[in-house]
Design a protein around this motif. Structure first.
Motif, PDB file in Angstrom:
ATOM      1  N   LEU A  70     -10.239  33.428 -33.305  1.00  0.00           N
ATOM      2  CA  LEU A  70     -10.429  33.194 -31.878  1.00  0.00           C
ATOM      3  C   LEU A  70      -9.207  33.621 -31.080  1.00  0.00           C
ATOM      4  O   LEU A  70      -9.332  34.208 -29.993  1.00  0.00           O
ATOM      5  CB  LEU A  70     -10.724  31.721 -31.615  1.00  0.00           C
ATOM      6  N   ASP A  71      -8.035  33.328 -31.597  1.00  0.00           N
ATOM      7  CA  ASP A  71      -6.807  33.757 -30.911  1.00  0.00           C
ATOM      8  C   ASP A  71      -6.757  35.280 -30.785  1.00  0.00           C
ATOM      9  O   ASP A  71      -6.347  35.814 -29.754  1.00  0.00           O
ATOM     10  CB  ASP A  71      -5.572  33.251 -31.664  1.00  0.00           C
ATOM     11  N   VAL A  72      -7.190  35.968 -31.836  1.00  0.00           N
ATOM     12  CA  VAL A  72      -7.236  37.433 -31.788  1.00  0.00           C
ATOM     13  C   VAL A  72      -8.225  37.896 -30.726  1.00  0.00           C
ATOM     14  O   VAL A  72      -7.921  38.765 -29.892  1.00  0.00           O
ATOM     15  CB  VAL A  72      -7.612  38.011 -33.167  1.00  0.00           C
ATOM     16  N   GLU A  87      -8.385  47.034 -36.243  1.00  0.00           N
ATOM     17  CA  GLU A  87      -9.738  47.268 -36.738  1.00  0.00           C
ATOM     18  C   GLU A  87     -10.771  47.121 -35.620  1.00  0.00           C
ATOM     19  O   GLU A  87     -11.716  47.919 -35.523  1.00  0.00           O
ATOM     20  CB  GLU A  87     -10.050  46.290 -37.871  1.00  0.00           C
ATOM     21  N   LEU A  88     -10.606  46.115 -34.782  1.00  0.00           N
ATOM     22  CA  LEU A  88     -11.576  45.866 -33.719  1.00  0.00           C
ATOM     23  C   LEU A  88     -11.445  46.844 -32.558  1.00  0.00           C
ATOM     24  O   LEU A  88     -12.410  47.069 -31.819  1.00  0.00           O
ATOM     25  CB  LEU A  88     -11.428  44.437 -33.204  1.00  0.00           C
ATOM     26  N   HIS A  89     -10.278  47.427 -32.403  1.00  0.00           N
ATOM     27  CA  HIS A  89     -10.047  48.300 -31.253  1.00  0.00           C
ATOM     28  C   HIS A  89     -10.996  49.493 -31.233  1.00  0.00           C
ATOM     29  O   HIS A  89     -11.331  50.010 -30.158  1.00  0.00           O
ATOM     30  CB  HIS A  89      -8.595  48.786 -31.245  1.00  0.00           C
ATOM     31  N   ARG A  90     -11.451  49.919 -32.400  1.00  0.00           N
ATOM     32  CA  ARG A  90     -12.308  51.105 -32.439  1.00  0.00           C
ATOM     33  C   ARG A  90     -13.628  50.894 -31.701  1.00  0.00           C
ATOM     34  O   ARG A  90     -14.254  51.861 -31.256  1.00  0.00           O
ATOM     35  CB  ARG A  90     -12.573  51.528 -33.880  1.00  0.00           C
ATOM     36  N   TYR A  91     -14.045  49.642 -31.557  1.00  0.00           N
ATOM     37  CA  TYR A  91     -15.304  49.387 -30.863  1.00  0.00           C
ATOM     38  C   TYR A  91     -15.179  49.576 -29.349  1.00  0.00           C
ATOM     39  O   TYR A  91     -16.182  49.702 -28.656  1.00  0.00           O
ATOM     40  CB  TYR A  91     -15.812  47.981 -31.181  1.00  0.00           C
ATOM     41  N   HIS A  92     -13.957  49.610 -28.841  1.00  0.00           N
ATOM     42  CA  HIS A  92     -13.752  49.815 -27.409  1.00  0.00           C
ATOM     43  C   HIS A  92     -13.995  51.265 -26.996  1.00  0.00           C
ATOM     44  O   HIS A  92     -14.094  51.547 -25.797  1.00  0.00           O
ATOM     45  CB  HIS A  92     -12.335  49.396 -27.016  1.00  0.00           C
ATOM     46  N   ARG A  93     -14.077  52.158 -27.965  1.00  0.00           N
ATOM     47  CA  ARG A  93     -14.220  53.564 -27.590  1.00  0.00           C
ATOM     48  C   ARG A  93     -15.531  53.844 -26.869  1.00  0.00           C
ATOM     49  O   ARG A  93     -15.678  54.896 -26.230  1.00  0.00           O
ATOM     50  CB  ARG A  93     -14.088  54.464 -28.820  1.00  0.00           C
ATOM     51  N   SER A 130     -14.421  38.577 -15.169  1.00  0.00           N
ATOM     52  CA  SER A 130     -14.234  37.175 -15.485  1.00  0.00           C
ATOM     53  C   SER A 130     -13.010  36.729 -14.719  1.00  0.00           C
ATOM     54  O   SER A 130     -12.296  37.542 -14.140  1.00  0.00           O
ATOM     55  CB  SER A 130     -14.024  36.998 -16.988  1.00  0.00           C
ATOM     56  N   CYS A 131     -12.751  35.433 -14.669  1.00  0.00           N
ATOM     57  CA  CYS A 131     -11.548  34.932 -14.028  1.00  0.00           C
ATOM     58  C   CYS A 131     -10.417  34.982 -15.037  1.00  0.00           C
ATOM     59  O   CYS A 131     -10.261  34.081 -15.850  1.00  0.00           O
ATOM     60  CB  CYS A 131     -11.762  33.509 -13.544  1.00  0.00           C
ATOM     61  N   GLY A 132      -9.654  36.045 -15.022  1.00  0.00           N
ATOM     62  CA  GLY A 132      -8.525  36.149 -15.934  1.00  0.00           C
ATOM     63  C   GLY A 132      -8.910  36.747 -17.266  1.00  0.00           C
ATOM     64  O   GLY A 132     -10.015  37.196 -17.488  1.00  0.00           O
ATOM     65  N   ARG A 133      -7.928  36.752 -18.177  1.00  0.00           N
ATOM     66  CA  ARG A 133      -8.124  37.357 -19.482  1.00  0.00           C
ATOM     67  C   ARG A 133      -8.746  36.367 -20.457  1.00  0.00           C
ATOM     68  O   ARG A 133      -8.980  35.227 -20.149  1.00  0.00           O
ATOM     69  CB  ARG A 133      -6.775  37.847 -20.019  1.00  0.00           C
ATOM     70  N   SER A 183      -6.941  37.392 -27.265  1.00  0.00           N
ATOM     71  CA  SER A 183      -5.873  38.330 -26.907  1.00  0.00           C
ATOM     72  C   SER A 183      -6.415  39.701 -26.541  1.00  0.00           C
ATOM     73  O   SER A 183      -5.793  40.436 -25.771  1.00  0.00           O
ATOM     74  CB  SER A 183      -4.873  38.465 -28.066  1.00  0.00           C
ATOM     75  N   MET A 184      -7.610  40.039 -27.076  1.00  0.00           N
ATOM     76  CA  MET A 184      -8.205  41.345 -26.807  1.00  0.00           C
ATOM     77  C   MET A 184      -9.139  41.322 -25.596  1.00  0.00           C
ATOM     78  O   MET A 184      -9.629  42.374 -25.177  1.00  0.00           O
ATOM     79  CB  MET A 184      -8.980  41.828 -28.034  1.00  0.00           C
ATOM     80  N   GLY A 185      -9.392  40.139 -25.048  1.00  0.00           N
ATOM     81  CA  GLY A 185     -10.276  40.049 -23.906  1.00  0.00           C
ATOM     82  C   GLY A 185     -11.696  40.469 -24.207  1.00  0.00           C
ATOM     83  O   GLY A 185     -12.356  41.103 -23.375  1.00  0.00           O
TER      84      GLY A 185
END
Length: 389
Positions: A304-306, A241-247, A41-44, A309-311
């Motif tokens: 949405l802000d969260v 909590e959401l970070h675990r889905y990046h694994r 994407s163009c940026g974060r 921030s996580m892209g």
């Protein structure tokens, strides 16, 4: 799935436009071997900013699905809400495909997600396959489309959790009257079957919308889709909590998020809809809730802000409209819109008549999302536009 007015998802529609004619809405385009990559994407920030649009049939003829209303709603989603994505969900292949085709014609990215409920497994799979074939037609015509094989199968597909209907299964889950080992085995088996069928008919990016606590083999899919209804006082807790889905090393899409329009609704973990006494006629709100559109709007923007921030890959607010939960400004006891996740409020011309005409008006949540989506779109245009030659 957040609500059993999203059990409006199980009541779904009688048909309107035939599959064979819907394709004519899309201009012909160059076929691609794979829909645009979901990374990059163009940026974060979020790549896709959207809203859920449920194509339910309505509880009365007055609130029945109609092509003309659908077209007007999609134009409002693009031009007033400033969303770039619409999640088209519900059942009825004709309604799903007509809505998806119109969204694509308007230049919206489409997350197409059939959610047929309370029928035999073979019917659900046939419905999935037919919708997926149409999604592939759109993709080959140049539309931007992701295809989801469904939503929270344990809720919609009979036989995974005991109960003949969605409401029965919800009750059994809340009461603990089910076997978690059998549920896990049956859910995994159906998910694999649905993923394989989805792959056989659609050759773009494949997804699924899981409840946030589901354990899914995401190797089966290209996009990790999560229906997300957590509440934390601090943004860092959402991120953890959401970070675990990046694994899984795959793009993460928030396929539903939102809350209802009363004080304290954001803390109900997706059960905010459960404040209506359906045994009464007319139905009424339980207890003494205090309407608060601000509660709903603040929660949506905070999340949405969260997500930005996580892209994350994308986020779809639940939902655009709940036609059979009308707002009653004159009577809080019958203000069913308080129990709705919709970012618009349904206003009946004659509140006490089931056959009354109606229209929708934006809630504070609609306006808050429009500001956020509009600002993000302008930033992305500046960031992604080519520089001077």
């Amino acid at each position: 799935m957040a609500n059993t007015t999203g059990i409006d998802r199980k009541q779904f529609l009688a048909g309107a436009l035939a599959l064979g004619t819907v394709g004519a809405l899309m201009p012909s385009g160059q076929a691609t071997a794979k829909e645009q990559t979901v990374t990059g994407s163009c940026g974060r920030g979020l790549r896709r900013h959207g809203v859920v649009y449920t194509v339910g049939e309505g509880e009365t003829p007055a609130t029945a699905w109609s092509p003309s209303r659908m077209r007007a709603d999609l134009r409002a989603i693009r031009d007033e809400l400033h969303a770039d994505t619409v999640e088209v969900t519900g059942d009825g292949v004709d309604r799903l495909t007509a809505t998806a085709a119109r969204a694509a014609e308007l230049g919206l990215h489409v997350w197409l997600q059939p959610t047929l409920a309370d029928v035999p497994e073979r019917d659900i799979l046939e419905h999935l396959a037919e919708t997926g074939r149409f999604a592939e037609r759109l993709r080959r015509q140049g539309a931007s489309v992701d295809f989801s094989v469904g939503c929270e199968f344990w809720l919609f597909v009979p036989g995974i959790v005991p109960g003949a209907t969605v409401l029965d299964r919800v009750e059994n889950l809340l009461n603990g009257t089910y076997d978690p080992v059998k549920m896990r085995r049956r859910l995994d088996a159906f998910t694999k079957k649905a993923a394989a069928l989805g792959r056989s008919v659609f050759h773009g990016n494949l997804g699924y919308a899981a409840a946030q606590d589901d354990e899914v083999d995401w190797h089966l899919f290209d996009i990790v889709g999560i229906d997300y209804y957590s509440y934390f006082p601090q943004p860092a807790s959402y991120i953890r909590e959401l970070h675990r889905y990046h694994r899984w090393g795959k793009p993460v899409a928030i396929t539903e998020f939102g809350t209802c329009a009363y004080k304290g609704a954001e803390k109900t973990a997706g059960m905010g809809w459960n404040v209506v006494d359906h045994t009464k006629s007319p139905e009424e709100i339980k207890g003494h809730l205090i309407r608060s559109e601000h509660t709903q709007a603040a929660y949506l923007v905070h999340l949405l802000d969260v997500f930005e921030s996580m892209g994350l890959y994308g986020a779809m607010a639940f939902e655009f409209l709940t036609r059979d939960a009308p707002h009653r400004a004159d009577s809080p006891r019958y203000d069913l819109d308080m129990a709705s996740y919709a970012i618009t409020k349904t206003i009946k011309d004659r509140p006490d008549e089931p056959s009354s005409g109606w229209h929708w008006e934006p809630k504070e949540a609609f306006r808050a999302l429009a500001r956020h989506y509009g600002h993000r779109a302008s930033v992305m245009r500046r960031r992604c536009s080519p520089g001077p030659k």
